[in-house]
Design an enzyme around this catalytic site. Structure first.
Site, PDB file in Angstrom:
ATOM      1  CE  LYS A  54      -3.665  -2.520   2.262  1.00 49.48           C
ATOM      2  NZ  LYS A  54      -4.476  -2.843   3.343  1.00 49.48           N
ATOM      3  CD  GLN A  98      -3.278  -4.828   6.765  1.00 48.44           C
ATOM      4  OE1 GLN A  98      -3.422  -3.736   5.686  1.00 48.44           O
ATOM      5  NE2 GLN A  98      -4.117  -5.751   6.016  1.00 48.44           N
ATOM      6  CG  ASP A 121     -10.176  -0.782   5.184  1.00 48.15           C
ATOM      7  OD1 ASP A 121      -9.739  -1.366   3.786  1.00 48.15           O
ATOM      8  OD2 ASP A 121      -9.334  -1.265   5.743  1.00 48.15           O
TER       9      ASP A 121
END
Length: 288
Positions: A54, A98, A121
């Site tokens: 990322k 994460q 997300d």
């Protein structure tokens, strides 16, 4: 007849080029690039790899990224304190925690502590609810990537019978909602679905996201079906999907490979979500 391979790397490259242009335009207008904060808690090797990927992707398109690597024993209150700070920072437009998290942290509570407008997300209940009701929201990256890959590959969704195998909040449920929004007739299956093969053989579009290596085999797939394999499993040192590519590919009309299918699309959609979040926070009409 050879199946058509749905090349996620190629489509992701197209998306990233578009995002890079949007980042340049945003920077010219507002004087700074969109900013993404990634929180990594603990030392899970797979999570570390994902975060590095990322970071690299952000660098490629010009998004400013900041990684906060916390120890696995970090108290929950310290995580919430960091989230409150990031929620208030004007240079941070997207926040990602994460997953998975260490056992002492409640993933849902952590997600709900993220400002919905910065939830790139797409996991916050407000974004989930708006997705379900068709409102403006940040869409989970993997399901958005699936739809983008299908649409940019010229695969029609309207009127098709789509079967989603897997009912997770991260992939299965939002993927089903996105397919419904595009006028597919959708069936969602899961581990307790009896006679699974009877259902999957009815699918014009089959999306598989169960986390079980090579679970879907050739006899479970209709001739000419479009097969989207979301799984990433390591078997004897090799990455394989939830679909047995060797037996399914000869029957499929189109199929995603593992690796190189849905995975690159997920990262590309994270970048797109970050720019979209930045525009919305800036009140840009382009976000709508």
């Amino acid at each position: 007849m050879e199946p058509r391979i749905l090349d996620g790397r190629a489509v992701a490259a197209q998306v990233k080029a578009e995002v890079a242009a949007e980042v340049r335009a945003y920077r010219e207008r507002y004087g700074e690039p969109p900013g993404l904060a990634v929180i990594l808690i603990g030392d899970n090797p797979a999570s570390q790899t994902y975060v590095r990927n990322k970071e690299t992707a952000c660098r490629e398109v010009g998004i400013a990224s900041a990684v906060y690597h916390l120890e696995a024993v970090t108290p929950a209150e310290s995580v919430y304190r960091l989230l409150r700070q990031l929620n208030e920072r004007s240079d941070i437009h997207g926040i990602l925690v994460q997953l998975p998290l260490p056992p002492h942290l409640d993933p849902q509570a952590i997600i709900e502590a993220i400002r919905p407008e910065k939830d790139v997300d797409g996991f916050h209940p407000l974004n989930v609810g708006r997705l379900a009701t068709g409102g403006p929201c940040l869409v989970p990256c993997t399901p958005r990537g699936i739809i983008t890959l299908l649409e940019r590959s010229g695969i029609s969704i309207r009127g098709k019978h789509a079967v989603v195998v897997g009912r997770s909040n991260i992939v299965g449920k939002p993927a089903a909602l996105l397919l419904l929004q595009r006028d597919a007739t959708v069936t969602v299956c899961h581990s307790r679905t009896p006679d699974l093969a009877i259902v999957t053989r009815c699918a014009d579009i089959l999306v598989v996201a169960v986390g079980r290596p090579q679970m879907i085999t050739g006899e479970m797939v209709k001739e000419g079906a479009v097969v989207v394999d979301v799984g990433i499993n390591r078997v004897e040192g090799k990455l394989v999907g939830d679909v047995d590519f060797a037996t399914v590919a000869p029957r499929a009309g189109a199929i995603t490979p593992v690796p190189g299918g849905v995975g690159p699309m997920t990262v590309a959609m994270l970048l797109a979500n970050t720019v979209e979040a930045a525009r919305r926070l800036a009140g840009s009409p382009e976000a709508d």
